[in-house]
Design a protein around this motif. Structure first.
Motif, PDB file in Angstrom:
ATOM      1  N   ASP A 248       0.883  -1.120   0.090  1.00  0.00           N
ATOM      2  CA  ASP A 248      -0.011   0.260   0.021  1.00  0.00           C
ATOM      3  C   ASP A 248       0.992   1.209  -0.050  1.00  0.00           C
ATOM      4  O   ASP A 248       1.578   1.569   0.962  1.00  0.00           O
ATOM      5  CB  ASP A 248      -0.927  -0.010   1.328  1.00  0.00           C
ATOM      6  CG  ASP A 248      -1.947   1.046   1.263  1.00  0.00           C
ATOM      7  OD1 ASP A 248      -1.657   1.938   0.471  1.00  0.00           O
ATOM      8  OD2 ASP A 248      -2.499   1.278   2.433  1.00  0.00           O
ATOM      9  N   MET A 249       0.880   1.889  -0.902  1.00  0.00           N
ATOM     10  CA  MET A 249       1.896   3.178  -1.394  1.00  0.00           C
ATOM     11  C   MET A 249       1.502   4.312  -0.923  1.00  0.00           C
ATOM     12  O   MET A 249       1.938   5.369  -1.346  1.00  0.00           O
ATOM     13  CB  MET A 249       2.549   3.041  -2.732  1.00  0.00           C
ATOM     14  CG  MET A 249       3.267   1.888  -3.156  1.00  0.00           C
ATOM     15  SD  MET A 249       4.706   1.657  -1.971  1.00  0.00           S
ATOM     16  CE  MET A 249       5.528   0.262  -2.579  1.00  0.00           C
ATOM     17  N   LYS A 250       0.052   4.282  -0.461  1.00  0.00           N
ATOM     18  CA  LYS A 250      -0.495   5.777  -0.487  1.00  0.00           C
ATOM     19  C   LYS A 250       0.132   7.095   0.408  1.00  0.00           C
ATOM     20  O   LYS A 250       0.001   7.962   0.174  1.00  0.00           O
ATOM     21  CB  LYS A 250      -1.896   5.561  -0.005  1.00  0.00           C
ATOM     22  CG  LYS A 250      -1.957   5.069   1.564  1.00  0.00           C
ATOM     23  CD  LYS A 250      -3.540   4.973   1.947  1.00  0.00           C
ATOM     24  CE  LYS A 250      -3.774   4.748   3.326  1.00  0.00           C
ATOM     25  NZ  LYS A 250      -3.649   3.076   3.379  1.00  0.00           N
ATOM     26  N   PHE A 251       1.031   6.342   1.317  1.00  0.00           N
ATOM     27  CA  PHE A 251       1.577   7.055   2.386  1.00  0.00           C
ATOM     28  C   PHE A 251       2.927   7.456   1.492  1.00  0.00           C
ATOM     29  O   PHE A 251       3.730   8.378   2.408  1.00  0.00           O
ATOM     30  CB  PHE A 251       1.910   6.788   3.737  1.00  0.00           C
ATOM     31  CG  PHE A 251       0.512   6.650   4.285  1.00  0.00           C
ATOM     32  CD1 PHE A 251      -0.318   7.436   4.356  1.00  0.00           C
ATOM     33  CD2 PHE A 251       0.203   5.140   4.953  1.00  0.00           C
ATOM     34  CE1 PHE A 251      -1.602   7.354   5.331  1.00  0.00           C
ATOM     35  CE2 PHE A 251      -1.111   4.860   5.254  1.00  0.00           C
ATOM     36  CZ  PHE A 251      -1.953   6.019   5.485  1.00  0.00           C
TER      37      PHE A 251
ATOM     38  N   CYS B 128      11.257  -0.528   2.170  1.00  0.00           N
ATOM     39  CA  CYS B 128      10.416  -1.369   2.411  1.00  0.00           C
ATOM     40  C   CYS B 128       9.313  -0.319   3.012  1.00  0.00           C
ATOM     41  O   CYS B 128       9.505   0.061   4.028  1.00  0.00           O
ATOM     42  CB  CYS B 128      10.661  -2.502   3.307  1.00  0.00           C
ATOM     43  SG  CYS B 128      11.427  -3.885   2.392  1.00  0.00           S
ATOM     44  N   GLU B 129       8.096  -0.153   2.362  1.00  0.00           N
ATOM     45  CA  GLU B 129       7.262   0.682   2.996  1.00  0.00           C
ATOM     46  C   GLU B 129       6.243  -0.207   3.810  1.00  0.00           C
ATOM     47  O   GLU B 129       5.828  -1.123   3.158  1.00  0.00           O
ATOM     48  CB  GLU B 129       6.344   1.365   1.827  1.00  0.00           C
ATOM     49  CG  GLU B 129       4.991   2.062   2.066  1.00  0.00           C
ATOM     50  CD  GLU B 129       5.315   3.468   3.211  1.00  0.00           C
ATOM     51  OE1 GLU B 129       4.327   4.098   3.519  1.00  0.00           O
ATOM     52  OE2 GLU B 129       6.276   3.604   3.754  1.00  0.00           O
ATOM     53  N   TRP B 130       6.361  -0.031   4.937  1.00  0.00           N
ATOM     54  CA  TRP B 130       5.702  -0.861   6.123  1.00  0.00           C
ATOM     55  C   TRP B 130       6.722  -1.993   6.378  1.00  0.00           C
ATOM     56  O   TRP B 130       7.403  -2.668   5.603  1.00  0.00           O
ATOM     57  CB  TRP B 130       4.223  -1.560   5.428  1.00  0.00           C
ATOM     58  CG  TRP B 130       3.034  -0.800   4.941  1.00  0.00           C
ATOM     59  CD1 TRP B 130       3.005  -0.369   3.742  1.00  0.00           C
ATOM     60  CD2 TRP B 130       2.361  -0.032   5.626  1.00  0.00           C
ATOM     61  NE1 TRP B 130       2.246   0.534   3.439  1.00  0.00           N
ATOM     62  CE2 TRP B 130       1.488   0.584   4.665  1.00  0.00           C
ATOM     63  CE3 TRP B 130       1.690  -0.100   6.957  1.00  0.00           C
ATOM     64  CZ2 TRP B 130       0.435   1.342   5.067  1.00  0.00           C
ATOM     65  CZ3 TRP B 130       0.756   0.714   7.307  1.00  0.00           C
ATOM     66  CH2 TRP B 130       0.140   1.613   6.571  1.00  0.00           C
ATOM     67  N   CYS B 131       6.603  -2.501   7.622  1.00  0.00           N
ATOM     68  CA  CYS B 131       7.416  -3.499   8.176  1.00  0.00           C
ATOM     69  C   CYS B 131       6.571  -4.549   8.193  1.00  0.00           C
ATOM     70  O   CYS B 131       6.099  -5.037   9.338  1.00  0.00           O
ATOM     71  CB  CYS B 131       7.912  -2.812   9.556  1.00  0.00           C
ATOM     72  SG  CYS B 131       9.104  -4.191  10.287  1.00  0.00           S
TER      73      CYS B 131
ATOM     74  N   HIS C  51       5.066   1.640  10.601  1.00  0.00           N
ATOM     75  CA  HIS C  51       3.820   2.484  10.928  1.00  0.00           C
ATOM     76  C   HIS C  51       3.292   1.902  12.237  1.00  0.00           C
ATOM     77  O   HIS C  51       3.728   1.066  12.569  1.00  0.00           O
ATOM     78  CB  HIS C  51       2.845   2.401   9.933  1.00  0.00           C
ATOM     79  CG  HIS C  51       3.292   3.011   8.253  1.00  0.00           C
ATOM     80  ND1 HIS C  51       3.050   4.213   7.866  1.00  0.00           N
ATOM     81  CD2 HIS C  51       3.883   2.410   7.621  1.00  0.00           C
ATOM     82  CE1 HIS C  51       3.346   4.295   6.750  1.00  0.00           C
ATOM     83  NE2 HIS C  51       4.370   3.309   6.508  1.00  0.00           N
ATOM     84  N   ARG C  52       2.213   2.706  12.837  1.00  0.00           N
ATOM     85  CA  ARG C  52       1.833   2.313  13.982  1.00  0.00           C
ATOM     86  C   ARG C  52       1.028   0.995  13.664  1.00  0.00           C
ATOM     87  O   ARG C  52       1.085  -0.018  14.623  1.00  0.00           O
ATOM     88  CB  ARG C  52       0.678   3.295  14.342  1.00  0.00           C
ATOM     89  CG  ARG C  52      -0.248   2.962  15.408  1.00  0.00           C
ATOM     90  CD  ARG C  52      -0.928   4.119  15.665  1.00  0.00           C
ATOM     91  NE  ARG C  52      -1.952   3.917  17.039  1.00  0.00           N
ATOM     92  CZ  ARG C  52      -3.157   2.988  17.202  1.00  0.00           C
ATOM     93  NH1 ARG C  52      -3.307   1.917  16.041  1.00  0.00           N
ATOM     94  NH2 ARG C  52      -3.717   2.799  18.300  1.00  0.00           N
TER      95      ARG C  52
END
Length: 725
Positions: A391-394, A438-441, A463-464
């Motif tokens: 999910d790349m929106k951020f 890596c976007e998101w862990c 992210h949270r």
């Protein structure tokens, strides 16, 4: 545009070419028609950096018709020239031409589109028009909008426009030394330049000498131009007859733009009075600005756009009938102070539309679209970067920026879901990349850590959402060079929950697109509170309602606008009984509480945040917890004031000036700012803080430092993490 005919579009083409050249571009102007008069082309031949492409004279196509290039032929010529010597940007004007250019994959991303002939009202915005404008927006690097009203309309109706629309007002080029003398002469001379058409009230203008004579004012209307609309036929005949035979009307025909301005400067007033049907136009007449730049007071319709330009009390606003025009001109002619006030307002408005200002705006856009290579990179041997995530929106804006940088070769590995992806492609990219982001862990980070190569760098943005999930515990942190968190609080929490070394976890904050958000506030915005997103219940709209109720007790003009999806739009929220009960209770309170009824507005969720924020003075953050909460920062960048309750970590992101102990304290602080007349100065202070810390250019530079050089925000450089055996 046919540069043989002096009208708004042709003048725009000339000015645009001159402004691009002044900004440092080498400009090729594709002419639509054979040159029959050089009134507009001759100045371009004398402009350094501008060359004319003449399809007719140079026989560039074999089937050229008598009415000029078709849009299809224009695109074909652009494509052919681009194949031989690629353009960095292609500026197009007109819906049909832009639509065809948008279908050319080879031009996608390089189009700078200036749209005019499109629907100007919601009722006219059909599904077909929306689809067409969406395709144009997606293919364009920028959509150049003449006015803020136009940008707002497009963003609100075509979501793809958001983030691409930039303000580019008309450009005025006045010949050196040509100015009106600023005096009120015995005879009032009124100047009109341009085309003759029913909607432009040009036939009605010829009746002004007679009406002014009735008011004791000797006058003459000077009309310059040679394009008379052919339809309706009886109108065209009457228009020509009026030009040729009406006492007090001096029709001087067509001439060069410079000569038209020179002759207009000899008059005392400018005319830009139009039919009332054009009052809703989202375009600003270049004629108003040109005449204003000469120092002439301009007679024009009262519209919100014109009020923003000249002030609501501008003395030469007129109604739909010729009597109102004659009354306004007679009043200014007989009162020197009224005349001088109107002339100065027009001159000041035009000062923001000079060639130098246009070139300055274009240089900013060029820097954005064509950034220079980062230090330490070689465009001939680019650094290979992969961005991977489900999910790349951020991260989209950062990925787009990294992709635009010479010296970086960026490829996207977009996973279909948290665990679903093309494993063969991901393996190829892991073997190819110098740097992996890596976007998101999540599973993506576990995958790229497993396949990490010697000398490769791996950056994971956490992210949270993932912090309390299983994946961080499974991640081999020795394989990771940096874990990026968006706030100091969540960086500390990450170290505490994972036990990762302190130097592995770095803070790179969320960014705020301060350039897009910097727009003039609408009147009364200081009385409007805003919230963006209220689901799930931990966003605490109930506390926002407490703030509103207390404020309306102090000042009933306060309202709350909520830009959000509804809780029932999220199945995972609405299926939980406690969530449903919370929102049912909150909405019932809005309906039944006299302090709130009629004071809460729900606006559709969407990307048009910058437009929405124009009417918001304060954005509330009343959540139980947030990782960063971008909405208050966006509000500050838009010229508003953030207001938040002390959720954990808020004071590590925002100045404590904006953090309030409870809803009552928040309401009292907001009321004090507005009642004390300190809204503007408070908003300016908030904007300075936010842009300095979270402005897009600053955050981009932090990411470039980390990606290209491994440099952390504290200035240290990390050693490359261990590679997979």
């Amino acid at each position: 545009m046919d540069l043989n005919i002096i009208d708004g579009s042709a003048v725009w083409a000339q000015s645009m070419a001159q402004a691009l050249a002044a900004a440092g571009c080498e400009v090729t102007v594709l002419l639509k028609a054979p040159v029959r008069t050089d009134r507009l082309t001759e100045p371009l031949t004398r402009t350094p950096g501008v060359r004319l492409l003449r399809p007719y004279e140079d026989k560039l196509l074999g089937d050229l018709g008598p009415r000029g290039l078709t849009p299809e032929q224009a695109v074909a010529l652009i494509r052919a020239r681009d194949a031989r010597d690629p353009f960095d940007l292609v500026v197009v004007r007109g819906r049909r031409l832009a639509g065809l250019a948008a279908q050319e994959d080879s031009l996608s991303g390089r189009l700078w589109t200036y749209l005019t002939d499109f629907p100007h009202t919601v009722g006219e915005m059909s599904a077909t028009a929306t689809t067409e404008l969406t395709e144009i927006a997606v293919a364009s690097r920028f959509l150049l909008c003449q006015t803020e009203e136009l940008r707002a309309f497009l963003e609100s109706n075509v979501p793809a426009v958001c983030g691409r629309a930039v303000l580019f007002p008309p450009t005025v080029v006045v010949p050196e030394g040509v100015r009106a003398d600023g005096e009120v002469h015995a005879s009032a001379r009124l100047a009109y330049t341009g085309k003759f058409a029913p909607e432009w009230n040009t036939l009605e203008m010829t009746g002004l000498p007679e009406e002014l004579d009735r008011r004791g004012v000797d006058s003459e209307v000077v009309m310059i131009g040679d394009k008379i609309h052919a339809e309706p036929a009886d109108w065209a005949k009457r228009m020509r007859r009026a030009l040729e035979s009406t006492p007090g009307v001096d029709w001087r025909g067509g001439m060069s733009r410079a000569e038209a301005l020179t002759q207009s400067a000899e008059c005392g007033f400018g005319l830009s009075w139009r039919d009332g049907s054009m009052d809703a136009s989202l375009e600003l007449s270049t004629k108003v600005l040109e005449l204003g730049a000469l120092g002439l007071p301009v007679v024009l319709n009262r519209t919100p756009m014109h009020e923003n330009l000249l002030g609501a009390d501008y003395p030469l606003f007129v109604g739909e009938d010729v009597d109102s025009v004659a009354d306004a001109v007679a009043r200014a002619h007989n009162d020197r102070s009224v005349y001088a006030d109107a002339a100065e307002r027009c001159r000041a408005a035009a000062a923001e539309h000079t060639l130098d200002r246009a070139a300055e705006r274009l240089r900013g856009l060029l820097d954005e679209a064509l950034p220079s290579a980062p230090a330490g990179t070689d465009p001939g041997l680019p650094l290979k970067v992969v961005v991977a995530g489900h999910d790349m929106k951020f991260f989209t804006r950062l990925a787009e920026y990294l992709t635009s940088l010479p010296g970086l070769d960026v490829r996207i590995d977009e996973w279909e879901g948290l665990r679903t992806h093309d494993q063969y492609r991901s393996r190829e990219l892991a073997a190819w990349a110098d740097v992996v982001i890596c976007e998101w862990c999540g599973p993506n980070a576990l995958f790229y850590a497993k396949w990490k190569r010697p000398g490769q760098r791996l950056i994971v943005r956490l992210h949270r959402f993932e912090l309390y999930a299983e994946w961080p515990r499974k991640l081999e942190i020795d394989k990771v060079d940096a874990v990026v968190c968006v706030s100091p609080h969540y960086a500390s929490l990450t170290r505490e929950l994972t036990g990762w070394p302190d130097d592995k976890v770095v803070v790179l904050p969320n960014w705020v697109d301060d350039r897009q958000l910097e727009r003039p506030k609408l009147a009364g915005a200081e009385y409007s509170l805003g919230m963006i997103g209220i689901a799930p219940s931990r966003k605490r709209i109930d506390r926002a309602l407490d703030v509103l109720a207390e404020l309306r007790r102090l000042e009933p003009r306060f309202t709350l606008s909520v830009k959000t999806k509804q809780p029932w739009d999220y199945w995972w929220v609405w299926n939980r009984p406690e969530e449903r009960a919370f929102f049912e209770q909150s909405y019932r309170r809005i309906q039944r509480d006299e302090a709130l009824a009629g004071a809460v507005v729900f606006d559709p969720f969407g990307p048009d945040v910058a437009t929405w924020l124009r009417r918001i003075g304060f954005t509330l953050s009343t959540s139980d917890d947030e990782s960063f909460h971008l909405a208050p920062a966006e509000c500050a960048a838009s010229g508003g004031v953030p207001a938040m309750l002390p959720w954990p970590g808020a004071d590590t992101i925002y100045d404590t000036e904006w953090i309030h102990e409870d809803p009552v304290a928040m309401a009292e602080a907001i009321h004090d700012v507005v009642a004390g007349g300190r809204f503007v100065e408070t908003a300016e202070r908030a904007r300075g803080q936010i842009v300095g810390s979270y402005g897009l250019s600053r955050v981009r530079s932090l990411w470039v430092d980390l990606v290209v050089r491994g440099k952390r925000p504290d200035g240290t450089e990390a050693a490359t993490a261990a590679a997979a055996p």
